[in-house]
Design a protein around this motif. Structure first.
Motif: not given
Length: 205
Positions: A136-137, A145-147, A154-155, A201-202
């Motif tokens: 999982x990403x 997705x903030x890293x 962050x993505x 993620x966008x």
């Protein structure tokens, strides 16, 4: 429960495998002055330019990650003809200042252009793919997705075209400056899965 334990274990492995490099201090004003040369590709506000979505947003990015990438472009560990030339003129202090400047900027929200793909990508981002061994990403990039500082960027809100390009580079082995975690994961992903994750993620914010 088993899947949750696997995600937690992988997140712990990510943190153990990557050395803790921090971009400390830094002068935002000095970074802003140096970042003037970056505006053509990354925008005056660090959110990229509409004319080329292959150029990434840098606003709100983790400073230590930006600092490392600039060092890698300068050393040749990460290859890009434009960025290598830009980084060549920067000192370590300049890189730190530029990194903290972009980190201080507000990220503009992005959006998925293909909702079906984004839905597929969301499943991979949050749960991975047990059949192919894709983790999982969010294990390394966080549920939003903030890293995870210092190395996992962050993505969320990133240009899908840029994310897709980088994942394909990891898959092909043409980008390997961040250890082998992303290389191993991307290698197991199909091009369809890469496109899906990039779309998801966008629009993640």
């Amino acid at each position: 429960m088993k899947n949750l334990l696997s995600v937690a274990a992988f997140a712990g492995l990510c943190l153990l495998l990557v050395a803790p490099v921090q971009a400390e201090g830094g002068n935002i004003a000095a970074g802003k002055a140096k970042a003037g040369m970056c505006a053509g590709c990354h925008g005056t506000d660090g959110n990229g330019v509409a004319s080329n979505p292959l150029w990434p947003k840098l606003a709100g990015q983790i400073p230590a990650y930006l600092d490392k990438q600039l060092h890698d472009f300068k050393s040749g560990a990460r290859k890009d003809p434009i960025m290598s030339g830009m980084a060549a003129a920067l000192s370590p202090v300049d890189m730190n200042n530029v990194a903290v400047y972009f980190a201080s900027l507000k990220t503009s929200p992005g959006a998925a252009k293909n909702e079906e793909l984004a839905k597929e990508g969301g499943k991979i981002f949050r749960g991975g793919d047990a059949k192919t061994g894709v983790s999982a990403c969010m294990s390394c990039h966080g549920p939003s997705g903030l890293g995870i500082p210092p190395r996992f960027p962050r993505v969320s809100g990133q240009n899908a075209a840029y994310t897709e390009k980088q994942l394909l580079a990891f898959k092909a082995g043409t980008r390997s400056n961040d250890g082998d975690i992303m290389t191993r994961i991307a290698f197991r992903m199909s091009e369809q899965e890469i496109k899906a994750v990039a779309q998801y993620m966008a629009g993640l914010h």
